[in-house]
Design a protein around this motif. Sequence first.
Motif, mmCIF file in Angstrom:
data_model
loop_
_atom_site.group_PDB
_atom_site.id
_atom_site.type_symbol
_atom_site.label_atom_id
_atom_site.label_comp_id
_atom_site.label_asym_id
_atom_site.label_seq_id
_atom_site.Cartn_x
_atom_site.Cartn_y
_atom_site.Cartn_z
ATOM 1 N N ALA A 33 -18.058 -3.851 8.017
ATOM 2 C CA ALA A 33 -19.494 -3.619 8.406
ATOM 3 C C ALA A 33 -19.647 -3.958 9.925
ATOM 4 N N CYS A 34 -20.281 -3.398 10.714
ATOM 5 C CA CYS A 34 -20.383 -3.589 12.131
ATOM 6 C C CYS A 34 -21.070 -4.679 12.333
ATOM 7 N N GLY A 35 -20.738 -5.755 13.125
ATOM 8 C CA GLY A 35 -21.411 -6.863 13.122
ATOM 9 C C GLY A 35 -22.262 -6.913 14.312
ATOM 10 N N MET A 71 -16.441 -8.264 8.739
ATOM 11 C CA MET A 71 -17.619 -7.836 9.713
ATOM 12 C C MET A 71 -16.982 -8.357 11.086
ATOM 13 N N ASN A 72 -17.041 -7.448 12.068
ATOM 14 C CA ASN A 72 -16.595 -7.999 13.413
ATOM 15 C C ASN A 72 -17.763 -8.409 14.448
ATOM 16 N N ILE A 73 -17.399 -9.207 15.305
ATOM 17 C CA ILE A 73 -18.182 -9.876 16.249
ATOM 18 C C ILE A 73 -18.116 -9.166 17.468
ATOM 19 N N GLU A 198 -12.967 -1.068 19.513
ATOM 20 C CA GLU A 198 -12.812 -2.541 18.810
ATOM 21 C C GLU A 198 -12.704 -2.086 17.175
ATOM 22 N N CYS A 199 -13.824 -1.388 16.636
ATOM 23 C CA CYS A 199 -13.960 -1.488 15.328
ATOM 24 C C CYS A 199 -12.909 -0.536 14.450
ATOM 25 N N SER A 200 -12.162 0.492 15.231
ATOM 26 C CA SER A 200 -11.253 1.011 14.964
ATOM 27 C C SER A 200 -9.774 0.160 14.688
ATOM 28 N N PRO A 223 -23.061 7.584 18.644
ATOM 29 C CA PRO A 223 -21.619 8.075 18.679
ATOM 30 C C PRO A 223 -20.578 7.195 18.054
ATOM 31 N N HIS A 224 -21.179 6.090 17.654
ATOM 32 C CA HIS A 224 -20.046 4.850 17.425
ATOM 33 C C HIS A 224 -19.363 5.413 16.087
ATOM 34 N N HIS A 225 -19.761 5.624 15.019
ATOM 35 C CA HIS A 225 -19.003 5.633 13.791
ATOM 36 C C HIS A 225 -18.042 7.303 13.776
ATOM 37 N N ASN A 227 -17.029 8.480 16.704
ATOM 38 C CA ASN A 227 -16.056 8.151 17.565
ATOM 39 C C ASN A 227 -14.870 7.123 17.071
ATOM 40 N N GLU A 228 -15.157 6.503 16.074
ATOM 41 C CA GLU A 228 -14.231 5.665 15.487
ATOM 42 C C GLU A 228 -13.508 6.333 14.443
ATOM 43 N N VAL A 229 -13.963 7.432 13.934
ATOM 44 C CA VAL A 229 -13.289 8.286 13.154
ATOM 45 C C VAL A 229 -12.264 9.132 13.934
HETATM 46 ZN ZN ZN Z 1 -18.705 -0.975 15.117
#
Ligand code: ZN
Length: 451
Positions: A33-35, A71-73, A198-200, A223-225, A227-229
């Motif tokens: 989960a994106c934090g 969950m990231n910070i 960072e999330c990837s 765009p976040h998810h 672009n992560e994909v």
């Molecule tokens: Zn994220």
Amino acid sequence: MANSKSVLKIYNFLRRRKEVFRPIKRGRVGFYACGPTVYNYAHIGNLRTYIFEDILRRTLEYAGYRVKHVMNITDIDDKIIAGARSAKKNIDDFSAPYKTAFFGDVKKINILPAWKYPEASGHIPEMVKIAKRLLQKKIAYFAKDGIYFDISKFKSYGRLANPKPGNRKNFAIWKRAKKSEPSWKSPFGPGRPGWHLECSAMSMKYLGAGFDIHAGGVDLLFPHHENEVAQSEGATGKKFVKYFVEGEHLLVNGKKMSKSLGNIFTLRDLERRGFNPLALRYLMLSAHYRSQLNFTWESLRAAEHSLERLYEFVRTLKTLPRSSKPGFKSAQKPGFFPRGKVLTFQKAIFNDLNTPKALAVVHAVMNEYYKNKEKFAARAVLELFYDFDRVLGLGLAGVSQKHPPPGILKLLKEREGARKLGDFKKADKIREKLKKMGWQVNDTGQDSRLV
Ligand code: ZN
Ligand code: AMP
């Protein structure tokens, strides 16, 4: 406890439909989960998303899965850099209190701690590795100000969020250092990662190149998810995520709650007005996570009232002596009313986390019990409620059954009076005094209770 036959359905944004949840590895779930971006206190819109994610995680565990929840910070970000600059602090010192506040907030609203809370600043080598791989594969290229992802090299770009053609743009995965901005060493020279990288990096480090569930608020879909994909699948050649689950926004007067619109409230604001943080959790559960929810103080007050009713019920059950009536085990047998309710509860929660329906079941059981008290063992109903609360997380097991002596009640009244007059200093003092005497005060919209 749900059994292995329970079918959990969840809305998957990858195909825009509800699907039966089937994990990659039997019995286990990798959940990212994106934090928070720690440049300010979380607002209750952010908290809505974290609560929905907590319900998802609890539901998975209730269904018998072992969940690895990450969950990231986000501690590298334009807003953090700007905030640190105006506060004349380095970014770590600037963001530290917000990080602490975040952990305090989530604890107050009974969000279960994640397995890991990785921070962007501690994962630069992992991000560099992905950037290198994308450069090697010629999916990324050097530009004057950094490294960019070339979306024309990733055929399925846009599959998740289906953005308008005008919004499909190459995006930065690494930003070359600017004077007066913090930077990190890399083989490409000093710089900092683009936000999505960072999330990837952190999700794949802790959950593997392909994992089960990725969640966040709907604003993160694009765009976040997307672009992560692109970055993750571009680099590994493997499917990144099986289910994208996104929660709808909390609104104020019909507009998304957001810092930039200046329409935010924090948990502190709610507490200052005397609300129990768990009333916020209850309010969030009363709406489905995929529906927008308009925040009002009246709705929060109503939520707190319903929660108090529930606490009162649990308190009553706790004070009743154990009886020879059927216990929880027999309560699961067909013909005994809670059994049917367990099934309706599970059906609701396993149907794409239908928390409003699940709460309706809770209230139905309560009403039924009040009507036919003599038929049911209080203990069985209580245990049924504890079972429900494994998903709802409303703190039912912590409800006190003690009856406060008159002296304590007098102090409580005195404190309530102080609160009504806005003398919060005095109110806090009495709260501390009560705490020392072994009584925890629980503030509600209208009054204060001891738990
Ligand atoms: Zn994220
Ligand atoms: P941020 O700290 O801005 O990175 O956001 C943290 C999380 O809160 C993300 O998952 C966002 O999608 C979510 N979020 C932001 N605003 C709202 C809102 N008004 N309602 C629900 N979730 C939100």
